[in-house]
Design a protein around this motif. Structure first.
Motif, mmCIF file in Angstrom:
data_model
loop_
_atom_site.group_PDB
_atom_site.id
_atom_site.type_symbol
_atom_site.label_atom_id
_atom_site.label_comp_id
_atom_site.label_asym_id
_atom_site.label_seq_id
_atom_site.Cartn_x
_atom_site.Cartn_y
_atom_site.Cartn_z
ATOM 1 N N PRO A 83 0.804 -1.231 0.000
ATOM 2 C CA PRO A 83 0.000 0.000 0.000
ATOM 3 C C PRO A 83 0.833 1.276 0.000
ATOM 4 O O PRO A 83 0.473 2.246 -0.678
ATOM 5 C CB PRO A 83 -0.824 -0.120 1.285
ATOM 6 N N VAL A 84 1.935 1.296 0.740
ATOM 7 C CA VAL A 84 2.709 2.526 0.830
ATOM 8 C C VAL A 84 3.318 2.903 -0.514
ATOM 9 O O VAL A 84 3.440 4.071 -0.860
ATOM 10 C CB VAL A 84 3.799 2.412 1.923
ATOM 11 N N HIS B 231 8.173 6.959 4.990
ATOM 12 C CA HIS B 231 6.840 6.358 5.081
ATOM 13 C C HIS B 231 6.866 4.980 5.750
ATOM 14 O O HIS B 231 5.813 4.483 6.149
ATOM 15 C CB HIS B 231 6.229 6.200 3.682
ATOM 16 N N SER C 226 -2.902 1.354 10.555
ATOM 17 C CA SER C 226 -2.322 1.370 9.201
ATOM 18 C C SER C 226 -3.394 1.556 8.143
ATOM 19 O O SER C 226 -3.220 2.333 7.180
ATOM 20 C CB SER C 226 -1.538 0.078 8.951
ATOM 21 N N GLU D 178 -5.900 8.476 0.857
ATOM 22 C CA GLU D 178 -6.791 8.430 -0.302
ATOM 23 C C GLU D 178 -7.735 9.627 -0.306
ATOM 24 O O GLU D 178 -7.989 10.233 -1.354
ATOM 25 C CB GLU D 178 -7.586 7.121 -0.271
ATOM 26 N N TYR E 148 -3.959 4.868 5.377
ATOM 27 C CA TYR E 148 -4.145 4.843 3.925
ATOM 28 C C TYR E 148 -5.511 5.371 3.512
ATOM 29 O O TYR E 148 -5.657 5.938 2.428
ATOM 30 C CB TYR E 148 -3.913 3.425 3.393
ATOM 31 N N ALA F 50 0.541 4.393 -2.640
ATOM 32 C CA ALA F 50 0.224 5.740 -2.159
ATOM 33 C C ALA F 50 1.283 6.742 -2.594
ATOM 34 O O ALA F 50 0.960 7.874 -2.981
ATOM 35 C CB ALA F 50 0.109 5.734 -0.632
#
Length: 535
Positions: free
Chosen positions: A283-284, A333, A432, A440, A436, A287
């Motif tokens: 995910p990081v 991050h 976490s 978003e 995210y 992003a």
């Protein structure tokens, strides 16, 4: 009725007309004759009053263009309020207030070459001219606006130069990375396994003190590691996990292989060495890719930020700082994934690479976090009002309904840089995922929910999960101001050079730089060979 006055002037006798004698004695206070000294004092007082009347009348005559009044009226206007202890409300003509308070456009002073540049020039011009109050106010406003514009432009240029200097990699640090990479490829000792095989079990042993440092700066990592181990009362119980990127892995391993810090245990790993990063989508990373795309599309970089004519210089400085490459670096991050990166550990202390440790940090493991996830220092309470004045409204945009609905603008913020994380408590939350989710939302809002950087989404994600620590454990601001006294900084447990003036850059503040430089061996062959000097 008859009136009889005695020769001495001390008694007055009144005789009634009917012959009944009644008298009234009146005692006259005073002497038989008037003193010459009394006459002299009266003459002086009269002279003073005449001069006072003349001066006040003259002043009112000069203001007479706007305030007509007679001499007697002017005297009353001037003397009356002063006798009653009130100030004269007409001391400054009202026309001057109206002109000075009126909004000013840049066009009013653009192209004017005759505007006074200094106070001396302005005073000389006023003396030579016959300005009335209105002309005086107009000229004064022109000069002040011009000087304000020049001051603002100079400040913005200074912030821009500092941004460029802090965002660039100094040639000395680039040299150090290249030399260590070459050493890694030619010297077997520089490729030594870290840690040694017999020390590997300590990496997952929760009886040790585990510290995590994520950085791609070898010199900065060396200072954090040296200051941590040298100030530890139990260095044999210290485990330092150094996380870096793929390009810096070889130089980082070479440095710590050739500069071990026994008896502490040091591990060097690149992100691609973690199994978790090889498992599908991260995910990081997604992003960061979206964040980069939106920034390039809507923000226009530093030139767009400095081109604005409406924002104050310190706001522009904050936006420039947020454009620093570190804020879009995986190293910055990665902290949001600590539970996944270290699944066997219960608790870790996360360290930024621009800190210096000046005390033993083992007492951090004795702090009762009361079920909270993140142990951090607040940034709204402290003697240094410039640094310790940060609340949520300092980072989040409370004009946006989504932020205004969910958070309190006056709630105290906290700091990244030296945080103790209870990973067991973290794994029981959705921190976490929440991180995210808000990233978003920020992308959908065209990055309008908060200032650029990683702290604002962290403030949101850890909201309600923060245990407040004593400020001794984390002193902030040494990288963007030099008002902190050397003694106060020296007595703090951990000092943080957050800001643009990093201690490894030439723009560092000399007074505070020495606290960082004491952990650099300037006689080391790699340091010396890259001309990294101690002054």
């Amino acid at each position: 009725m008859q009136l009889h006055i005695s020769p001495s002037l001390r008694h007055v006798t009144v005789f009634q007309g009917k012959g009944v004698r009644e008298f009234i004695n009146v005692k006259v206070i005073g002497s038989r004759k008037v003193s010459y000294r009394m006459l002299f004092y009266m003459l002086l007082l009269f002279t003073f009053l005449v001069r006072l009347v003349f001066v006040l009348t003259a002043v009112d005559t000069m203001d007479g263009i706007h305030h007509k009044c007679s001499s007697i009226g002017c005297v009353g206007k001037k003397i009356g309020p002063r006798i009653m202890g009130r100030r004269d409300e007409q001391a400054v003509p009202e026309v001057m207030y109206r002109i000075l308070e009126a909004p000013v456009t840049e066009a009013e002073v653009q192209g004017k070459s005759d505007v006074p540049q200094t106070l001396e020039e302005f005073v000389a011009e006023v003396k030579e001219s016959t300005y009335d109050a209105r002309a005086f106010a107009l000229r004064l406003r022109e000069m002040v606006v011009l000087l304000e514009q020049r001051t603002r432009n100079a400040k913005i240029q200074e912030y821009l130069y500092r941004h460029v200097a802090s965002s660039s990699i100094p040639k000395q640090l680039h040299c150090l990375t290249l030399k260590l990479a070459d050493e890694h490829s030619t010297n077997a000792a520089a490729r030594m396994q870290l840690p040694l095989p017999e020390l590997v079990p300590a990496l997952v042993d929760n009886s040790y003190y585990h510290f995590v440092l994520a950085t791609d700066n070898v010199l900065a990592a060396s200072v954090v590691a040296a200051s941590l181990v040298q100030n530890s009362l139990h260095p044999e119980k210290v485990v330092l996990h150094v996380i870096t990127d793929k390009k810096t892995y070889s130089p980082m391993q070479a440095w710590f292989s050739l500069h071990p810090l026994p008896p502490a245990v040091i591990e060097v790993k690149a992100l691609h060495h973690f199994d978790w990063f090889a498992k599908g989508k991260v995910p990081v990373l997604e992003a960061m890719e979206k964040d980069q795309h939106v920034r390039s599309q809507f923000r226009g970089g530093s030139s767009a930020i400095t081109a604005t004519n409406t924002e104050k210089p310190h706001i522009i400085a904050a936006k420039l700082q947020a454009l620093s490459p570190k804020y879009n670096s995986m190293m910055n991050h990665i902290r949001i994934h600590l539970p996944e990166l270290f699944p066997s550990l219960n608790k870790v202390v996360f360290l930024d690479d621009d800190i210096v440790i000046q005390t033993d940090l083992s007492p951090l493991w004795d702090i009762d976090m009361n079920g909270k996830v993140n142990g951090a220092v607040q940034t709204c309470k402290g003697d240094d009002k410039f640094v310790m004045s940060k609340r949520l409204k300092s980072y989040l945009n409370f004009s946006h309904p989504l932020i205004r609905k969910n958070f309190d603008p006056n709630e105290c913020a906290w700091a990244y840089g030296m945080n103790i994380f209870d990973l067991d408590a973290w794994r029981k939350t959705n921190i976490s995922l929440n991180y995210y989710h808000w990233l978003e939302e920020n992308l959908k809002s065209d990055l309008s929910l908060w200032q650029l950087g990683t702290l604002p989404p962290g403030l949101i994600a850890f909201h309600g999960h923060v245990h407040i620590m004593d400020p001794f454990w984390h002193m902030l601001g040494l990288g963007y101001q030099e008002n902190t006294s050397f003694t106060d900084a020296e007595n703090a447990g951990v000092i943080h050079f957050n800001g643009r003036a990093k201690p490894w850059l030439e723009i560092a503040f000399p007074k505070l730089w020495t606290l960082w430089a004491k952990y650099v061996d300037f006689g080391d062959k790699f340091i010396k060979g890259c001309h990294i000097r101690g002054t």
